[in-house]
Design a protein around this motif. Structure first.
Motif, PDB file in Angstrom:
ATOM      1  N   GLY A   1       0.800  -1.220   0.000  1.00  0.00           N
ATOM      2  CA  GLY A   1       0.000   0.000   0.000  1.00  0.00           C
ATOM      3  C   GLY A   1       0.830   1.266   0.000  1.00  0.00           C
ATOM      4  O   GLY A   1       0.297   2.356  -0.165  1.00  0.00           O
TER       5      GLY A   1
ATOM      6  N   VAL B   1      -8.816  -6.855  -0.192  1.00  0.00           N
ATOM      7  CA  VAL B   1      -7.516  -6.204  -0.243  1.00  0.00           C
ATOM      8  C   VAL B   1      -6.424  -7.091  -0.866  1.00  0.00           C
ATOM      9  O   VAL B   1      -5.459  -6.602  -1.448  1.00  0.00           O
ATOM     10  CB  VAL B   1      -7.150  -5.723   1.187  1.00  0.00           C
TER      11      VAL B   1
ATOM     12  N   ALA C   1      -3.696  -8.138   9.181  1.00  0.00           N
ATOM     13  CA  ALA C   1      -3.141  -7.385   8.055  1.00  0.00           C
ATOM     14  C   ALA C   1      -1.609  -7.471   8.093  1.00  0.00           C
ATOM     15  O   ALA C   1      -0.954  -7.650   7.054  1.00  0.00           O
ATOM     16  CB  ALA C   1      -3.591  -5.931   8.122  1.00  0.00           C
TER      17      ALA C   1
ATOM     18  N   ASP D   1      -3.502  -2.589  -0.308  1.00  0.00           N
ATOM     19  CA  ASP D   1      -3.306  -1.625   0.778  1.00  0.00           C
ATOM     20  C   ASP D   1      -3.289  -2.415   2.088  1.00  0.00           C
ATOM     21  O   ASP D   1      -3.645  -3.593   2.108  1.00  0.00           O
ATOM     22  CB  ASP D   1      -4.431  -0.576   0.784  1.00  0.00           C
TER      23      ASP D   1
ATOM     24  N   PRO E   1      -4.942  -2.718   5.554  1.00  0.00           N
ATOM     25  CA  PRO E   1      -6.062  -2.224   6.350  1.00  0.00           C
ATOM     26  C   PRO E   1      -5.737  -2.144   7.840  1.00  0.00           C
ATOM     27  O   PRO E   1      -4.873  -2.858   8.331  1.00  0.00           O
ATOM     28  CB  PRO E   1      -7.160  -3.270   6.116  1.00  0.00           C
TER      29      PRO E   1
ATOM     30  N   LEU F   1      -9.165   1.059   4.540  1.00  0.00           N
ATOM     31  CA  LEU F   1      -7.953   1.035   3.723  1.00  0.00           C
ATOM     32  C   LEU F   1      -7.422   2.470   3.702  1.00  0.00           C
ATOM     33  O   LEU F   1      -8.084   3.361   3.153  1.00  0.00           O
ATOM     34  CB  LEU F   1      -8.253   0.570   2.294  1.00  0.00           C
TER      35      LEU F   1
ATOM     36  N   ARG G   1      -5.218   4.379   2.219  1.00  0.00           N
ATOM     37  CA  ARG G   1      -4.847   5.244   1.097  1.00  0.00           C
ATOM     38  C   ARG G   1      -5.984   6.164   0.694  1.00  0.00           C
ATOM     39  O   ARG G   1      -5.797   7.365   0.536  1.00  0.00           O
ATOM     40  CB  ARG G   1      -4.371   4.399  -0.097  1.00  0.00           C
TER      41      ARG G   1
ATOM     42  N   SER H   1      -1.654   2.643  11.654  1.00  0.00           N
ATOM     43  CA  SER H   1      -0.867   2.289  10.466  1.00  0.00           C
ATOM     44  C   SER H   1       0.627   2.387  10.754  1.00  0.00           C
ATOM     45  O   SER H   1       1.414   1.543  10.314  1.00  0.00           O
ATOM     46  CB  SER H   1      -1.210   3.213   9.302  1.00  0.00           C
TER      47      SER H   1
END
Lengths: 214, 244, 258
Positions: A8, B109, B142, B154, B156, B189, B191, B224
């Motif tokens: 990502g 994803v 993730a 991406d 998550p 997600l 982004r 993140s």
């Protein structure tokens, strides 16, 4: 500049066609853990799976031997299949083999050809993404390990490696070190030193530190 | 407010947090040696392991999709995980539902068309629970998937927000969850802030919903960053070792 | 992960060493950590090489069994988590999972670790002790790891109180344990018998035996897999168990503050 990227993560403001990346709104994003070099525009997977390609050399284990075919465990999303007309003799379940990829057929089976049984020894599994580093430029790294330990080493692009004879334990230590430090520089020299120090400098103590949480 | 427990006093929650605060989160990768990828998360008092096996041949064959990988997810709570009585072993209706919606997050994803005909098994085992286990489980899973090398578009994260009285709060723990007026677990997600999981029960006005979502997305930057640090940790560690 | 052939292992054994450089009767490195899951009254994670087993203990008030109205209950269950081994499946307990739980359970009961009469509360109410074994990673010999984990969790387990119809779990009291039991598991591979087998060694074995003991008393035994042992072999393995169990007991004591 090389940097480690995660799935990502933006790797370029422009749309690029690089393996293991996607383009969205004209920008390029990584889909894997990888090492991105923005001068060479290259993305080297740090974690990744093996995709079968024609003529890839692989190591596998016979899972089941049927009348005209053998199924092969490959450390991959897909099973291998040997059609007996390609093989010299019958193989038994549990046999270690070396073979090359003929094709990935439509049903999701890796058709293997030129299989050869590997007698004795052991197979270790590493991350397929580390195989290129283990081979090194012109196979220098793997040759160094093989010569330093007197061990016969046959690596498969699928991440399975067959070893026999010599100081197998030292060879495995060296291989594990290459995997752990694949992204660092000066590795060939460090492995060389490791092999020279006659004692098998077994298992780096990282194991202990690693298990603190659970 | 439901019940008679005062969950917020002088602007502070029972565990001392402010309305928009996350609990402490720690993540560590590669804790299950036999898995393709794995991670362990401590999110407040939640302790959860997530592990990935595969992709491998989808079995039984009728579960396979000839065009892409199928994601088979199992979320389960250990019978000793709660601070109360011994739980029943195995899957209950709640666990089946959470497994389903979690699996759907990762179906979205993962670049599934790269592995037609295969299955990806995702296991989330809750060893200790203190509210918000599905969100912690998704955040952890993730990381396990990224560590496994399975490609994703991406990474998550997930966290819940809710409401106590008229106050919107982030990341409810067990006791807050029990006595709150709303609970809304969400997975995002980052982004494009796409919502890939959304559940809610209780009562929220549209204003409260937007406030809750704002808290979630703001906290997502932190979550993140913690995921990223955990993924880079093994690489940074070996680099430092050679320098030092 | 590594895979070995029979020839390779027998070659190693003929030099007196196993695949991982152990001698036939030595254990892998053992680590024990207790109270990893504070929500459970007792818990312990045992690592035996790469094998990792978590035991969690919960105590609840329940009705006694009809035939033992003045005794508490002990229930031992096991989850072979599918993440722990590619060969473990999702679904109801498999025969190996049930065998594992029962073998651990037998050792604990037979050695009288818990006095079930002390778990009596009042007529119609007793404590039930739930021991849950979670296999987090399997690299062979879950039996000995499971017994160690259950034992370490029991020895450090809190004892809740029952007052005015309520269970109070936050206490300083400890559950009373009266004894220590450990088990030693051996497999027979071509040309040798070895203790504490790895998954690879289990795969090449044709017979397995688990012997649980305290000091010089045998408390539980279980022979597994299709192969056989001679009576002489079993006698020898019992003697070896008496000897090796001292190491296990020491590790247990050291890690449970005993």
């Amino acid at each position: 500049m090389r940097k480690i990227v995660i799935p990502g993560e933006l790797i370029d403001e422009k749309p690029l066609r690089i393996l293991d990346s996607i383009v969205e709104n004209n920008k390029t994003y990584s889909t894997i853990m990888g090492l991105y070099d923005d001068e060479k525009k290259s993305l080297i997977p740090l974690e990744g799976l093996w995709y079968p390609n024609r003529d890839d050399q692989v190591i596998g284990i016979i899972e089941e031997s049927k009348l005209n075919t053998e199924t092969v465990i490959l450390n991959a999303p897909y099973k291998g299949l040997i059609i007996s007309k390609y093989s010299e003799g019958k193989m038994a379940s549990g046999d270690f083999i070396e073979a090359s990829v003929k094709e990935l057929d439509k049903t999701g089976t890796v058709i293997l050809t030129r299989p050869r049984t590997l007698r004795g020894g052991k197979i270790i599994k590493i991350k397929p993404s580390k195989i290129n580093r283990l081979l090194g430029k012109n196979n220098t790294m793997i040759r160094q390990i093989s010569e330093g330990t007197g061990t016969r080493i046959i690596p498969g692009l699928n991440g399975m490696i067959w070893l026999n004879d010599g100081n197998i334990d030292l060879a495995i230590d060296a291989i594990n070190t290459v995997c752990k430090e694949a992204h660092t520089s000066g590795l060939t020299e460090r492995i060389g030193n490791m092999l020279k120090s006659t004692k098998s400098t077994t298992i780096i103590t990282e194991e202990k530190v690693e298990e603190e949480m659970i | 407010m439901k019940g008679n427990i005062e969950l917020i006093k002088n602007g502070k929650r029972l565990d001392g947090r402010l309305a928009g605060d996350l609990r402490d989160i720690k993540i560590k990768t590669n804790v299950v040696k036999n898995a393709q990828g794995s991670a362990y998360i401590e999110w407040g008092n939640n302790k959860i392991i997530a592990a990935v096996h595969g992709p491998s041949e989808a079995l039984p064959r009728h579960t396979a999709n000839p065009n892409k990988a199928v994601v088979k997810c199992r979320y389960m709570m250990a019978p000793f995980s709660s601070s109360e009585e011994h739980g029943r072993s195995g899957m209950n209706r709640r666990a089946i539902e959470i497994s389903k919606v979690t699996g759907e997050v990762f179906e979205n994803v993962i670049l599934r068309d790269q592995f037609p005909g295969t299955e990806i098994n995702l296991y989330i085992e809750v060893l200790q629970s203190d509210g918000g286990t599905r969100a912690a489980g998704i955040t952890c899973a993730a990381v396990a998937l990224a560590a496994s090398g399975i490609p994703m578009r991406d990474l998550p994260y997930s966290v819940s927000a809710g409401k106590v009285g008229d106050t919107v709060i982030l990341d409810l723990n067990k006791i807050e969850d029990n006595y709150s007026d709303a609970d809304m677990p969400v997975a995002i997600l980052p982004r494009n802030n796409e919502i890939v999981l959304l559940q809610m029960d209780g009562s929220l006005t549209t204003k409260q919903y937007s406030d809750a979502m704002e808290l979630i997305i703001e906290s997502g930057k932190k979550i993140s960053a913690i995921q990223r640090t955990a993924l880079l940790e093994p690489y940074v560690a070996s680099e430092n070792k050679n320098k030092g | 992960m590594q895979m070995i052939t029979k020839e390779y292992l027998t070659g190693r054994l003929s030099k007196g060493l196993r695949d991982d450089n152990r001698t036939p009767f030595s254990y892998r490195t053992i680590s024990i950590r207790t109270n990893e899951i504070p929500n459970a009254e007792g818990s312990a994670i045992v690592e035996l090489g790469n094998t990792k087993v978590l035991a969690g203990i919960k105590l609840d008030v329940s009705e006694p069994m009809r035939d033992t109205p003045e005794d508490g209950n002990i229930t031992t269950s096991a989850e072979l988590l599918p993440m722990a081994d590619e060969n473990y499946d999702i679904g109801p307990p498999t025969p190996i999972g049930v065998e594992f739980a029962r073998v651990v359970d037998r050792g604990i009961r037979a050695a009288g670790i818990l006095d079930t009469s002390k778990l009596f509360i009042e007529e119609g109410k007793v404590w039930s002790v739930f021991i849950d074994l979670y296999v987090l990673n399997n690299d062979g010999n879950i039996f000995d790891a499971g017994t160690l984990a259950a034992m370490a969790a029991l020895k450090t387990c809190r004892m809740p109180k029952y007052e005015n119809g309520l269970v109070i779990r936050e206490t300083q009291e400890r559950l009373t344990t009266n004894n220590i039991v450990t088990s030693c598991t051996f497999v027979k591979v071509p040309g040798a018998k070895i203790i504490d087998p790895t998954s690879n060694e289990e795969e090449l074995a044709d017979a397995r035996i688990t012997i649980a003991n305290d000091f010089d008393v045998i408390r539980a035994m279980q022979k597994g897999m299709s192969g056989a042992f001679t009576t002489k072999e079993v006698n020898e393995l019992i003697e070896t168990t008496f000897d090796k169990s001292k190491e296990l007991v020491n590790i247990l004591k050291k890690n449970t503050g005993d």
